[in-house]
Design a protein around this motif. Structure first.
Motif, short mmCIF file in Angstrom:
data_model
loop_
_atom_site.label_atom_id
_atom_site.label_comp_id
_atom_site.label_asym_id
_atom_site.label_seq_id
_atom_site.Cartn_x
_atom_site.Cartn_y
_atom_site.Cartn_z
N ALA A 416 73.62 -6.26 21.51
CA ALA A 416 73.72 -5.03 22.28
C ALA A 416 73.04 -5.17 23.63
N ILE A 417 71.89 -5.86 23.65
CA ILE A 417 71.18 -6.04 24.92
C ILE A 417 71.97 -6.91 25.88
N GLU A 418 72.56 -7.99 25.36
CA GLU A 418 73.21 -8.97 26.22
C GLU A 418 74.62 -8.55 26.65
N HIS A 419 75.37 -7.87 25.76
CA HIS A 419 76.79 -7.63 26.04
C HIS A 419 77.14 -6.16 26.14
N GLY A 420 76.23 -5.25 25.81
CA GLY A 420 76.62 -3.85 25.75
C GLY A 420 76.42 -3.07 27.02
N PHE A 421 75.67 -3.60 27.97
CA PHE A 421 75.33 -2.82 29.14
C PHE A 421 75.78 -3.52 30.42
N ALA A 422 76.21 -2.69 31.38
CA ALA A 422 76.54 -3.22 32.70
C ALA A 422 75.25 -3.46 33.47
N GLY A 423 75.30 -4.36 34.40
CA GLY A 423 74.09 -4.75 35.12
C GLY A 423 73.46 -3.63 35.91
N THR A 424 74.25 -2.61 36.29
CA THR A 424 73.70 -1.53 37.11
C THR A 424 73.31 -0.30 36.30
N GLN A 425 73.50 -0.33 35.00
CA GLN A 425 73.19 0.86 34.18
C GLN A 425 71.69 1.07 34.11
N SER A 426 71.25 2.29 34.36
CA SER A 426 69.81 2.57 34.41
C SER A 426 69.26 3.26 33.17
N ASP A 427 70.14 3.81 32.32
CA ASP A 427 69.67 4.54 31.14
C ASP A 427 70.01 3.79 29.86
N SER A 428 69.94 2.48 29.88
CA SER A 428 70.31 1.66 28.73
C SER A 428 69.39 1.96 27.54
N GLU A 429 70.02 2.29 26.42
CA GLU A 429 69.23 2.68 25.24
C GLU A 429 69.90 2.19 23.96
N VAL A 441 71.03 1.22 1.11
CA VAL A 441 70.44 1.39 2.43
C VAL A 441 71.55 1.32 3.47
N ARG A 442 71.52 2.24 4.41
CA ARG A 442 72.44 2.21 5.54
C ARG A 442 71.61 2.11 6.81
N ILE A 443 71.84 1.06 7.57
CA ILE A 443 71.15 0.88 8.84
C ILE A 443 72.19 0.82 9.95
N THR A 444 72.00 1.66 10.96
CA THR A 444 72.96 1.77 12.05
C THR A 444 72.28 1.44 13.37
N VAL A 445 72.94 0.60 14.17
CA VAL A 445 72.46 0.26 15.50
C VAL A 445 73.45 0.83 16.51
N ARG A 446 72.98 1.76 17.33
CA ARG A 446 73.85 2.40 18.32
C ARG A 446 73.35 2.09 19.72
N ASP A 447 74.29 1.94 20.63
CA ASP A 447 73.92 1.81 22.05
C ASP A 447 74.79 2.73 22.88
N ASN A 448 74.36 3.00 24.11
CA ASN A 448 75.12 3.86 25.01
C ASN A 448 75.73 3.06 26.16
N GLY A 449 76.15 1.84 25.80
CA GLY A 449 76.67 0.94 26.82
C GLY A 449 78.16 1.10 27.05
N ARG A 490 79.92 7.43 23.89
CA ARG A 490 79.64 6.34 24.83
C ARG A 490 78.91 5.23 24.11
N GLY A 491 79.45 4.02 24.20
CA GLY A 491 78.79 2.89 23.59
C GLY A 491 79.39 2.50 22.26
N THR A 492 78.61 1.74 21.50
CA THR A 492 79.07 1.13 20.24
C THR A 492 78.13 1.51 19.11
N GLU A 493 78.71 1.57 17.92
CA GLU A 493 77.92 1.81 16.71
C GLU A 493 78.28 0.75 15.68
N VAL A 494 77.23 0.09 15.14
CA VAL A 494 77.42 -0.92 14.10
C VAL A 494 76.61 -0.47 12.88
N SER A 495 77.25 -0.38 11.72
CA SER A 495 76.56 0.07 10.50
C SER A 495 76.60 -1.02 9.45
N VAL A 496 75.46 -1.20 8.80
CA VAL A 496 75.34 -2.14 7.69
C VAL A 496 74.92 -1.34 6.45
#
Length: 501
Positions: A416-429, A441-449, A490-496
């Protein structure tokens, strides 16, 4: 089933102190049941005048007379009069003749449970003995019953059970493990065969009868300080006048001690019916084999923790070598591959570091994530600021599940850090969300990229990190992996999702 505390709260208005006394009685009354060869029922008078059973105990030394669970049952017309008289009079009442219940001849005894001097009984303890096949009692049975009668009188006096500290959490020897009755001079008047066997294993080769038990025991123990403490404990329980006032007087205690040939657990129970000392019951259990197994387990646990520590050190050395090689490599693609390898090795080393300090082969995932995320953000984010939020509690998992899960989280966060955000995005989370129940157990990783590319198929992707994730989730965790757009739009969600039990 309702607990004793629940039943007392529902049917009585006893004070906390009185309820605590009944809790202590129930915690200790297995000894009384075994010595009495009797079933025990604890009953209280309810606010509407009924008498209800709130606890039950069956003996290990005789067959039970109550085939069904009596807890919650209201005393019938055959039992209630005796229980009521015992509660009112505050004295022990015994049936003169046994009563036939089906094919069993049962003699009942009602023992009022005293608490504070000058107050009424707070409950009644009934003993039920099967007399269907009468026979002459053996010396062991006579010694058991004599001690049980003293303890029952102490229950009526409110002096049994006593406030007994047990800071080491030692278990209680049973009457069948080894029983010794001593008189008010701490002289042995009866020792059961199992008790004799325990003392023989400790190194005593003579008879115990008519010996001073405190002196015999002290002579067999290897540690002089423990020897003195055990002797004082036995003398204090027996009521020997020469014992100085202190923590041993009037306090039944238990101690674990090493003899020349064995390790034993000893407990002394004072017998003071109506405030007059008649001696003590000393219970002894040979725990040599148990102690040996405990020491073997401790040694095994220490070895496992040392292995984890050395594996962690070796992995850190490998990580340092890879990092050094990455710095000396001029090829950008090779440098990136080596950096990813450093990150993966470091995440595994972190788990081994936590396992090296664990005694139960379990890992606190929240601690792992809290320590891992700053490293990943620092290594991968570069000039783009990324905030990683860890929401909810991941909890504790076994090492078999924690190891692959940490690898999965590492790859997902890194991706998510390397491929989810554009270089100019300022609110990367990036947000880590956990949902855990008793089964999975359900673990979800979400980004706003920037989200997933159009037509992206995780199963057909040739990215090494994603292939590692899919392999670990399906094979190591036995779970499922799903990828899609972030529900926020906005962004991607990955659930395990994976089972943890």
């Amino acid at each position: 089933m309702s607990t004793l505390a629940d039943l007392l709260a529902e049917h009585t208005t006893l004070s906390d102190a009185a309820a605590g006394h009944l809790q202590r009685l129930v915690a200790e009354w297995q000894l009384l049941a075994d010595l009495s060869f009797a079933d025990l029922l604890l009953s209280v008078r309810t606010e509407n005048g009924a008498v209800i059973t709130v606890a039950q105990c069956r003996p290990n030394t005789a067959s039970t007379v109550y085939a069904r669970d009596e807890v919650g049952a209201v005393a019938d017309d055959t039992m209630r009069p005796q229980l009521e008289r015992a509660l009112t009079a505050g004295t022990v009442l015994r049936d003169e003749d046994p009563q036939w219940v089906g094919t069993l001849a049962i003699r009942r005894e009602a023992v009022p449970v005293g608490f504070e001097e000058g107050t009424d009984a707070i409950a009644v303890l009934s003993r039920a003995v099967d007399l269907t096949h009468p026979r002459l009692p053996s010396p062991l049975e006579l010694a058991y019953q004599d001690s049980a009668n003293d303890l029952c009188q102490m229950v009526a006096d409110g002096t049994f059970p006593q406030q007994e500290g047990n800071p080491r959490g030692l278990s209680t020897p049973r009457a069948g493990d080894g029983f010794v009755r001593v008189d008010e001079n701490a002289t042995v008047v009866y020792a059961s065969p199992n008790a004799l066997s325990a003392f023989h294993r400790m190194g005593w080769n003579a008879e115990l009868n008519n010996t001073r038990l405190s002196e015999v025991t002290a002579s067999l123990l290897t540690d002089p300080f423990v020897s003195e403490d055990v002797a004082m404990m036995i003398d204090a329980a027996a009521g020997v006048a020469t014992v100085p006032a202190g923590p041993y007087r009037d306090v039944g205690m238990r101690m674990e001690a090493d003899a020349r040939r064995a390790t034993v657990l000893i407990r002394a129970v004072p017998l003071r019916p109506r405030g007059v000392s008649t001696g003590a019951v000393v219970l002894i259990r040979d725990v040599t084999e148990v102690k040996r197994r405990d020491l073997a387990l401790i040694s095994k646990d220490a070895t496992i923790r040392e292995i984890h520590h050395r594996v962690k050190n070796n992995l850190q050395s490998v990580s340092a070598l890879l990092r050094l090689q990455a710095r000396r490599t001029t090829n950008p693609e090779a440098r990136g591959a080596l950096t990813e390898a450093v990150r993966r090795v470091a995440s595994i080393a972190l788990v081994h570091e936590l396992l090296s300090g664990s005694v139960d082969e379990e890992v606190d995932l929240d601690e792992v994530v809290d320590r891992l995320v700053p490293i990943l953000v620092d290594v991968a984010s570069g000039d783009t600021p990324v905030t990683v939020r860890h929401r909810d509690r991941l909890g504790v998992l076994s090492a078999e599940l924690a190891m692959p899960l940490v690898m999965v989280l590492t790859e997902l966060i890194q991706n998510a850090i390397e491929h989810g955000f554009a270089g100019t995005q300022s609110d990367s989370e990036i947000e880590i969300v956990a949902d855990r129940d008793v089964r999975q157990v359900r673990i979800t990783v979400r980004d706003n990229g920037s989200g997933l590319p159009d037509g992206f198929d995780p199963a057909a992707s040739d990215r090494l990190g994603l292939q590692i994730v899919q392999t670990l989730v399906s094979i190591e965790l036995g779970g499922t992996l799903t990828m899609g757009p972030n529900p926020s739009g906005r962004g991607t969600e990955v659930s395990v999702v994976f089972p943890w039990r």
